[in-house]
Design a protein around this motif. Structure first.
Motif, mmCIF file in Angstrom:
data_model
loop_
_atom_site.group_PDB
_atom_site.id
_atom_site.type_symbol
_atom_site.label_atom_id
_atom_site.label_comp_id
_atom_site.label_asym_id
_atom_site.label_seq_id
_atom_site.Cartn_x
_atom_site.Cartn_y
_atom_site.Cartn_z
ATOM 1 N N MET A 171 37.459 53.860 36.168
ATOM 2 C CA MET A 171 38.296 53.377 37.270
ATOM 3 C C MET A 171 37.497 53.293 38.571
ATOM 4 N N ALA A 172 36.642 54.285 38.800
ATOM 5 C CA ALA A 172 35.796 54.254 39.999
ATOM 6 C C ALA A 172 34.830 53.086 39.927
ATOM 7 N N LEU A 173 34.333 52.818 38.720
ATOM 8 C CA LEU A 173 33.413 51.699 38.526
ATOM 9 C C LEU A 173 34.074 50.384 38.922
ATOM 10 N N LEU A 174 35.310 50.188 38.486
ATOM 11 C CA LEU A 174 36.034 48.961 38.819
ATOM 12 C C LEU A 174 36.301 48.864 40.321
ATOM 13 N N LYS A 175 36.659 49.970 40.917
ATOM 14 C CA LYS A 175 36.951 49.989 42.348
ATOM 15 C C LYS A 175 35.730 49.563 43.160
ATOM 16 N N TYR A 176 34.591 50.163 42.873
ATOM 17 C CA TYR A 176 33.399 49.864 43.658
ATOM 18 C C TYR A 176 32.823 48.489 43.325
ATOM 19 N N ASN A 177 33.016 48.038 42.099
ATOM 20 C CA ASN A 177 32.582 46.683 41.778
ATOM 21 C C ASN A 177 33.409 45.656 42.543
ATOM 22 N N TYR A 178 34.699 45.915 42.659
ATOM 23 C CA TYR A 178 35.557 45.020 43.448
ATOM 24 C C TYR A 178 35.075 44.988 44.899
ATOM 25 N N LEU A 179 34.698 46.146 45.437
ATOM 26 C CA LEU A 179 34.220 46.210 46.817
ATOM 27 C C LEU A 179 32.891 45.477 46.995
ATOM 28 N N VAL A 180 32.075 45.466 45.952
ATOM 29 C CA VAL A 180 30.829 44.687 46.014
ATOM 30 C C VAL A 180 31.151 43.222 46.265
ATOM 31 N N TYR A 181 32.110 42.700 45.521
ATOM 32 C CA TYR A 181 32.480 41.286 45.661
ATOM 33 C C TYR A 181 33.242 41.022 46.966
ATOM 34 N N LYS A 182 34.221 41.872 47.258
ATOM 35 C CA LYS A 182 35.102 41.613 48.413
ATOM 36 C C LYS A 182 34.423 41.947 49.743
ATOM 37 N N LYS A 183 33.910 43.159 49.858
ATOM 38 C CA LYS A 183 33.335 43.600 51.128
ATOM 39 C C LYS A 183 31.851 43.263 51.239
ATOM 40 N N GLY A 184 31.133 43.497 50.155
ATOM 41 C CA GLY A 184 29.687 43.282 50.196
ATOM 42 C C GLY A 184 29.289 41.819 50.252
ATOM 43 N N LEU A 185 29.961 40.986 49.455
ATOM 44 C CA LEU A 185 29.613 39.565 49.388
ATOM 45 C C LEU A 185 30.589 38.673 50.146
ATOM 46 N N GLY A 186 31.686 39.251 50.611
ATOM 47 C CA GLY A 186 32.641 38.480 51.407
ATOM 48 C C GLY A 186 33.484 37.509 50.615
ATOM 49 N N PHE A 187 33.654 37.748 49.311
ATOM 50 C CA PHE A 187 34.487 36.877 48.495
ATOM 51 C C PHE A 187 35.961 37.074 48.853
ATOM 52 N N SER A 188 36.758 36.068 48.591
ATOM 53 C CA SER A 188 38.202 36.187 48.759
ATOM 54 C C SER A 188 38.751 37.137 47.693
ATOM 55 N N VAL A 189 40.006 37.522 47.850
ATOM 56 C CA VAL A 189 40.625 38.412 46.862
ATOM 57 C C VAL A 189 40.612 37.771 45.485
ATOM 58 N N LEU A 190 41.010 36.497 45.404
ATOM 59 C CA LEU A 190 41.059 35.817 44.109
ATOM 60 C C LEU A 190 39.680 35.683 43.478
ATOM 61 N N LYS A 191 38.692 35.325 44.300
ATOM 62 C CA LYS A 191 37.331 35.178 43.774
ATOM 63 C C LYS A 191 36.777 36.531 43.353
ATOM 64 N N SER A 192 37.102 37.576 44.093
ATOM 65 C CA SER A 192 36.657 38.925 43.741
ATOM 66 C C SER A 192 37.262 39.358 42.409
ATOM 67 N N LEU A 193 38.537 39.073 42.215
ATOM 68 C CA LEU A 193 39.194 39.425 40.955
ATOM 69 C C LEU A 193 38.625 38.620 39.793
ATOM 70 N N LYS A 194 38.320 37.356 40.061
ATOM 71 C CA LYS A 194 37.708 36.515 39.031
ATOM 72 C C LYS A 194 36.382 37.105 38.570
ATOM 73 N N TYR A 195 35.555 37.498 39.526
ATOM 74 C CA TYR A 195 34.248 38.056 39.166
ATOM 75 C C TYR A 195 34.373 39.450 38.562
ATOM 76 N N LEU A 196 35.439 40.151 38.895
ATOM 77 C CA LEU A 196 35.659 41.443 38.273
ATOM 78 C C LEU A 196 35.940 41.272 36.785
ATOM 79 N N VAL A 197 36.676 40.232 36.440
ATOM 80 C CA VAL A 197 36.935 39.916 35.032
ATOM 81 C C VAL A 197 35.628 39.524 34.339
ATOM 82 N N LEU A 198 34.827 38.696 35.015
ATOM 83 C CA LEU A 198 33.530 38.311 34.457
ATOM 84 C C LEU A 198 32.640 39.538 34.269
ATOM 85 N N PHE A 199 32.704 40.465 35.230
ATOM 86 C CA PHE A 199 31.925 41.701 35.116
ATOM 87 C C PHE A 199 32.334 42.495 33.879
ATOM 88 N N LEU A 200 33.649 42.638 33.672
ATOM 89 C CA LEU A 200 34.130 43.417 32.538
ATOM 90 C C LEU A 200 33.601 42.859 31.223
#
Length: 259
Positions: free
Chosen positions: A213-242
């Motif tokens: 769960m922590a892994l998913l949380k911080y991966n989402y933050l990589v996309y959303k906060k670190g790379l500045g992706f939108s919420v939808l794009k961050s969720l999309k890449y989170l699925v790709l990550f999984l």
């Protein structure tokens, strides 16, 4: 041997492991290095241990942060102080094999690559081999790295003469992934992997890799906060990550029982 390597190590309450880490750097066959250790507000004996080694080797430099600010800011301080042609990273509980730097610097010069990494073996908290090796792909593109971090930070080296100093966003976890993404973005070339294992990564029972769960949380933050992706794009890449993490990258972790 003229090429200087800056090694950057954030340290926080590392007295239990840092002597082994320091010894692994002192034992390098490649000796033209400076080592920047940034203490992140340790409350144990970490600073005194490092100072003892500094008294014997002036290549080791210690910078102390006034409080615990997190590994991102500590690593940024180390990068800021680095003077080397290449910058390498080593956490304060991990270990390098003796020929790690020599082989990587020679490889980077021969292959003319800006970013290099290698396979590494896993050890437990007591330093015992757990008979698992994380193998690497021969090359990793920015697009591939965006799906999952294929660069073990303890093996990563980048050419600072070409790419400059890379500052990482202030995330408590996974900020190393953002560093390597930025390095590949600046380079415009793939990172290249050395199949040989050149380091030992210490696995902790409470580490982020063991907490899904922590892994998913911080991966989402990589996309959303670190790379500045939108919420939808961050969720999309989170699925790709999984998918990438569990069905592709997981196959690179192999047993060494038969080696």
């Amino acid at each position: 041997m003229n090429t200087m390597v800056s090694i950057v190590t954030p340290a926080y309450n590392s007295e239990k492991y840092i002597i082994e880490t320091i010894q692994s750097v002192l034992n390098q066959t490649y000796q033209n290095w400076e080592w920047i250790i940034v203490d992140d507000g340790s409350t144990d004996n970490t600073v005194n241990i490092v100072k003892e080694f500094i008294s014997k080797d002036s290549r080791i430099k210690l910078f102390q942060l006034k409080s615990n600010l997190g590994p991102a800011l500590a690593r940024n301080k180390g990068i800021e102080e680095a003077k080397g042609d290449f910058i390498a990273f080593l956490d304060s509980d991990d270990i390098w094999k003796p020929d790690k730097l020599e082989k990587q610097i020679a490889f980077m010069k021969t292959e003319k690559c800006d970013v290099c990494f290698s396979s590494y073996d896993l050890i437990d908290e007591k330093g015992r081999l757990v008979n698992k090796r994380v193998c690497v792909l021969s090359q990793v593109s920015y697009k591939k790295l965006l799906k999952s971090n294929y660069i073990g930070n303890l093996t990563g080296v980048y050419n600072a003469r070409i790419l400059g100093k890379i500052v990482v966003p202030d995330l408590r976890k996974r900020q190393d992934w953002l560093l390597w993404l930025e390095a590949l973005k600046r380079s415009g070339k793939d990172a290249k992997g050395i199949s040989e294992s050149l380091a030992y990564y210490r696995v902790h029972k409470r580490g982020i890799s063991s907490n899904k769960m922590a892994l998913l949380k911080y991966n989402y933050l990589v996309y959303k906060k670190g790379l500045g992706f939108s919420v939808l794009k961050s969720l999309k890449y989170l699925v790709l990550f999984l998918y990438e993490h569990f069905f592709v990258k997981s196959k690179l972790v192999i047993s060494t029982d038969n080696f």
